[in-house]
Enzyme design. Sequence first.
Site, mmCIF file in Angstrom:
data_model
loop_
_atom_site.group_PDB
_atom_site.id
_atom_site.type_symbol
_atom_site.label_atom_id
_atom_site.label_comp_id
_atom_site.label_asym_id
_atom_site.label_seq_id
_atom_site.Cartn_x
_atom_site.Cartn_y
_atom_site.Cartn_z
ATOM 1 N N ASP A 72 -27.985 -19.170 12.782
ATOM 2 C CA ASP A 72 -29.553 -19.434 12.388
ATOM 3 C C ASP A 72 -30.076 -18.026 12.074
ATOM 4 O OD1 ASP A 72 -31.949 -20.372 11.622
ATOM 5 O OD2 ASP A 72 -32.370 -21.071 13.439
ATOM 6 N N ASP A 110 -28.330 -30.070 15.789
ATOM 7 C CA ASP A 110 -28.025 -28.880 16.887
ATOM 8 C C ASP A 110 -29.243 -29.036 17.651
ATOM 9 O OD1 ASP A 110 -29.989 -27.046 14.991
ATOM 10 O OD2 ASP A 110 -29.823 -26.201 16.965
ATOM 11 N N CYS A 116 -17.571 -42.817 30.443
ATOM 12 C CA CYS A 116 -17.572 -41.405 29.930
ATOM 13 C C CYS A 116 -16.168 -40.763 30.355
ATOM 14 C CB CYS A 116 -18.666 -40.382 30.314
ATOM 15 S SG CYS A 116 -18.509 -38.799 29.764
ATOM 16 N N CYS A 137 -15.527 -37.420 29.863
ATOM 17 C CA CYS A 137 -15.411 -36.061 30.136
ATOM 18 C C CYS A 137 -14.768 -35.656 31.322
ATOM 19 C CB CYS A 137 -16.942 -35.426 30.069
ATOM 20 S SG CYS A 137 -17.880 -35.609 31.456
ATOM 21 N N CYS A 159 -16.816 -36.636 34.562
ATOM 22 C CA CYS A 159 -16.932 -38.090 34.761
ATOM 23 C C CYS A 159 -15.446 -38.760 35.190
ATOM 24 C CB CYS A 159 -17.491 -39.115 33.537
ATOM 25 S SG CYS A 159 -19.087 -38.494 33.654
ATOM 26 N N HIS A 188 -20.716 -32.778 30.681
ATOM 27 C CA HIS A 188 -20.890 -34.114 30.761
ATOM 28 C C HIS A 188 -21.865 -34.298 29.239
ATOM 29 C CE1 HIS A 188 -21.803 -38.124 30.900
ATOM 30 N NE2 HIS A 188 -23.083 -37.771 31.005
#
Length: 405
Positions: free
Chosen positions: A92, A277, A315, A317, A320, A369
């Site tokens: 940015d 984002d 999930c 991830c 998890c 997560h």
Amino acid sequence: MLQFDLLQTDPSSHARRGRLTLNHGVVQTPIFMPVGTYGTVKGVTPRSLEDMDAQIILGNTFHLWMRPGLDVMAQFGGLHQFEKWNKPILTDSGGFQVWSLGAMRKITEDGVHFSSPVNGDKLFMSPEVSIQIQTTLNSDIAMQLDECTPYLSVEPKTKGQITTEDEARASMEMSLRWAQRSRAEFARLENPNALFGIVQGGMFEGLRQESLEQLVAMDFPGYAVGGVSVGEPKDEMLRIMAHTPHRLPAHKPRYLMGVGTPEDLIEGVAQGVDMFDCVMPTRNARNGTFFTRYGDLKIRNARHKMDQRPLDETCTCYACAGSATHANTPDTGAGRSWAQGGRGGFSRAYLHHLDRCGEMLGPMLSSIHNLHYYLNLMTEVRAALDAGTFGAFRQQFKANRARGV
Ligand code: GUN
Ligand code: ZN
């Protein structure tokens, strides 16, 4: 360089499936971009980001200019080598961050005069300076310097007063002149990457239309919609999201800046946005709020104290599922739990405990997560667009999120 291939369009909405090719790699769209303001996605290693199949991350011109400074960045040949992230980076421009300094800055046609929040030094950020910094950072996508028109006018000090159309016009027109200057500097420096223009115009659809037409005439390789999620009510944000993105050129990527909740992302996709984002997944993680398929979960709540279940049974991830899996196929959650013979992920009880003790591992796991949740949501969106089932996916998403954890 930048190449954008439109692969698929959804007949029931403005949603599109695309592929963005940049100097450091290919990005499948729609995509969520984790925010790495200071050259780090807070608490998450690049290896973890790769494990969750992050394809592009953000950096911030303003922050990296303050610290470590351009001399360090130049010595490393840019941000990729410094932070050890070899895939695409978008930076940015600093417009939004300088604007956020409030009383510490003065915006003029030339640029923004401000005091360094780090050491009080008097500094000046102009479109040219922003592009010079972004060229040193060697980000794959640089953003023009813009003025983010606030919902409530603070210049002059009429706090609590909604920005008028005249004020929004003056701001939008200056951003257009800054777009032109950003573009000229980018060309002068022979920056080999891509520069995006940013549509402004506040909450006024006519101004948004003028802004986008002028930017399209400047022929940027991609366009962002800025000045949303700046304190306006939700229905105002949705109105601008319904107005602007789909009016941008179909064959160029579209980026909605700083948005938002999972629901906002799905709405944004339906309105034709390709890139998002937001600090929400990482910031909320640090505050103990988890996003899950079945709604949001506050880990501080005492009801989690004894709960042996993972955050989200579907999930995959590391938090998890206990093993790092790539989010490049939609999650099924199959065969991952402790009961099913896998190592299993961390329990809600354990995450509750880490939070209560202020342990560092708490925000690390929750950031993994939440980012995985956002990235996987976009993976599921892409799969639905590929299969021509985005309309049904959208309905199911809403029903799931309303179910509750
Ligand atoms: N991040 C969120 N909104 C904006 C915006 O309007 N401009 C810039 N440069 N960054 C943003
Ligand atoms: Zn998870």
